[in-house]
Design a protein around this motif. Structure first.
Motif, PDB file in Angstrom:
ATOM      1  N   THR A   1       1.553   4.038  -6.847  1.00  0.00           N
ATOM      2  CA  THR A   1       0.754   5.263  -6.780  1.00  0.00           C
ATOM      3  C   THR A   1       0.312   5.621  -5.360  1.00  0.00           C
ATOM      4  O   THR A   1      -0.196   6.710  -5.127  1.00  0.00           O
ATOM      5  CB  THR A   1      -0.509   5.122  -7.658  1.00  0.00           C
ATOM      6  OG1 THR A   1      -1.224   3.956  -7.242  1.00  0.00           O
ATOM      7  CG2 THR A   1      -0.154   5.011  -9.132  1.00  0.00           C
TER       8      THR A   1
ATOM      9  N   LEU B   1       0.040   6.967  -1.733  1.00  0.00           N
ATOM     10  CA  LEU B   1       0.630   8.121  -1.042  1.00  0.00           C
ATOM     11  C   LEU B   1       0.226   8.060   0.430  1.00  0.00           C
ATOM     12  O   LEU B   1      -0.797   7.439   0.744  1.00  0.00           O
ATOM     13  CB  LEU B   1       0.105   9.416  -1.681  1.00  0.00           C
ATOM     14  CG  LEU B   1       0.462   9.599  -3.164  1.00  0.00           C
ATOM     15  CD1 LEU B   1      -0.320  10.763  -3.740  1.00  0.00           C
ATOM     16  CD2 LEU B   1       1.956   9.819  -3.347  1.00  0.00           C
TER      17      LEU B   1
ATOM     18  N   GLU C   1       5.080   4.338   2.609  1.00  0.00           N
ATOM     19  CA  GLU C   1       4.358   3.759   3.754  1.00  0.00           C
ATOM     20  C   GLU C   1       4.316   4.740   4.926  1.00  0.00           C
ATOM     21  O   GLU C   1       5.349   5.095   5.494  1.00  0.00           O
ATOM     22  CB  GLU C   1       4.943   2.412   4.216  1.00  0.00           C
ATOM     23  CG  GLU C   1       4.674   1.278   3.252  1.00  0.00           C
ATOM     24  CD  GLU C   1       3.168   1.017   3.070  1.00  0.00           C
ATOM     25  OE1 GLU C   1       2.395   1.162   4.032  1.00  0.00           O
ATOM     26  OE2 GLU C   1       2.778   0.678   1.950  1.00  0.00           O
ATOM     27  N   SER C   2       3.106   5.117   5.288  1.00  0.00           N
ATOM     28  CA  SER C   2       2.938   6.147   6.315  1.00  0.00           C
ATOM     29  C   SER C   2       3.582   5.770   7.654  1.00  0.00           C
ATOM     30  O   SER C   2       4.130   6.623   8.340  1.00  0.00           O
ATOM     31  CB  SER C   2       1.451   6.443   6.521  1.00  0.00           C
ATOM     32  OG  SER C   2       0.760   5.295   6.957  1.00  0.00           O
TER      33      SER C   2
HETATM   34  N1  LIG Z   1      -0.237   1.474   3.431  1.00  0.00           N
HETATM   35  C1  LIG Z   1      -0.168   2.769   2.824  1.00  0.00           C
HETATM   36  C2  LIG Z   1      -1.555   3.132   2.302  1.00  0.00           C
HETATM   37  C3  LIG Z   1      -1.571   4.436   1.544  1.00  0.00           C
HETATM   38  C4  LIG Z   1      -2.852   4.656   0.757  1.00  0.00           C
HETATM   39  O1  LIG Z   1      -3.661   3.738   0.504  1.00  0.00           O
HETATM   40  N2  LIG Z   1      -3.066   5.911   0.342  1.00  0.00           N
HETATM   41  C5  LIG Z   1      -4.192   6.242  -0.484  1.00  0.00           C
HETATM   42  C6  LIG Z   1      -4.716   7.623  -0.165  1.00  0.00           C
HETATM   43  S1  LIG Z   1      -5.575   7.718   1.330  1.00  0.00           S
HETATM   44  C7  LIG Z   1      -3.743   6.336  -1.918  1.00  0.00           C
HETATM   45  O2  LIG Z   1      -2.659   6.808  -2.185  1.00  0.00           O
HETATM   46  N3  LIG Z   1      -4.595   5.936  -2.843  1.00  0.00           N
HETATM   47  C8  LIG Z   1      -4.322   6.089  -4.225  1.00  0.00           C
HETATM   48  C9  LIG Z   1      -3.547   4.969  -4.814  1.00  0.00           C
HETATM   49  O3  LIG Z   1      -3.222   3.994  -4.116  1.00  0.00           O
HETATM   50  O4  LIG Z   1      -3.268   5.058  -6.029  1.00  0.00           O
HETATM   51  C10 LIG Z   1       0.358   3.789   3.833  1.00  0.00           C
HETATM   52  O5  LIG Z   1       0.181   3.554   5.041  1.00  0.00           O
HETATM   53  O6  LIG Z   1       0.986   4.773   3.439  1.00  0.00           O
END
Ligand SMILES: N[C@@H](CCC(=O)N[C@@H](CS)C(=O)NCC(=O)O)C(=O)O
Length: 267
Positions: free
Chosen positions: A55, A57, A70-71
């Protein structure tokens, strides 16, 4: 690049802001279509099928349907495929140096998020100290590799795009934890870097007021759209624009204000 890439994202997500900064720097806001996911609702099964159940994003979908997660991976990918000079250093040694700084983003991010989400007032200083230790480490790194600054290399680059969204999220620490970098030489180099990052014109996708209001629930220990006890509407809701809400109470340890007092109930 002809057909559009799609990024599924959560507005105000710092990981997604990394991509927005890159696009702004390249003057290519049009290169990607951002599709908004509402974090306060169950995930769309079609998107879940694409991500094979994860999930988190942002997620990037290439024009031929490949999924990238992964960003940092997405950032590096877009950096390579977009026209124009890359954010990453082309010189292998310089790229290795910036990668060492980028490698500190995980511990930095989690120290800040664990701090804001902590609900035990007695442990506040412990969380502050952990974050300060990372700031001192980054300060030392910048003194070694870029004593004159303000950026790691000549201009705003890859490491700056990675860290700036976190510096901006950590406005929530100033507000809810009365946290700031202490005066003094241990922090002067990282302070100058942070300041240069935060004031760069390509990084103004979010405002302090927006972050403080949306991240209120994080300050109460409820992340990712979860609800603090006694509340029915998330501070991340789309139905009550943050611009119309009052500033939340600063004392996070006193427990939650009501949905109504927070301006979360639609007018
Ligand atoms: N390591 C990931 C972290 C992404 C992350 O934690 N995104 C958060 C939003 S800021 C998210 O999607 N949270 C909802 C979830 O994990 O279900 C990245 O760098 O893309």
């Amino acid at each position: 690049m002809t057909a559009k890439h799609v990024v599924h994202h959560i507005p105000v997500c710092p990981f997604s802001q990394r991509l927005e900064i890159l696009l702004a720097l390249r003057g290519r806001d049009d290169a990607v279509e951002f599709r908004v996911v509402d974090i306060t609702r169950p995930r769309d099964p079609e998107l879940l099928a694409k991500t094979r159940g994860t999930t988190a994003l942002p997620v990037l979908e290439t024009p031929d349907g490949q999924i990238l997660k992964e960003s940092l991976v997405i950032l590096r990918y877009l950096d390579e495929i977009l026209d124009g000079p890359t954010l990453r250093r082309r010189d292998p040694l310089e790229h290795a140096v910036e990668s060492m700084l980028v490698a500190r983003e995980g511990p930095f991010t989690s120290a800040g998020y664990l701090f804001v989400m902590n609900q035990d007032r007695a442990r506040r200083d412990e969380f502050a100290d952990r974050l300060l230790a990372i700031y001192r480490d980054i300060d030392g790194f910048l003194r070694e590799h870029s004593p004159d600054g303000p950026f790691l290399f000549k201009g705003f680059g890859l490491a700056e795009a990675v860290f700036t969204p976190m510096f901006k999220r950590f406005w929530f620490l100033d507000y809810y934890e009365d946290f700031s970098l202490p005066d003094g030489p241990d922090y002067d180099r990282v302070r100058a870097w942070k300041e240069a990052c935060m004031t760069h014109p390509a990084t103004h996708q979010v405002t302090e007021e927006e972050i403080i209001k949306l991240y209120y629930d994080y300050a109460l220990g409820a992340g990712n759209g979860a609800l603090p006890e006694g509340r029915r509407v998330s501070s991340f809701t789309f139905s009550s624009p943050w611009q119309d809400r009052p500033w939340p109470p600063r004392d996070k340890y006193a427990g939650t204000a009501t949905d109504q007092a927070l301006g979360l109930l639609p007018a």
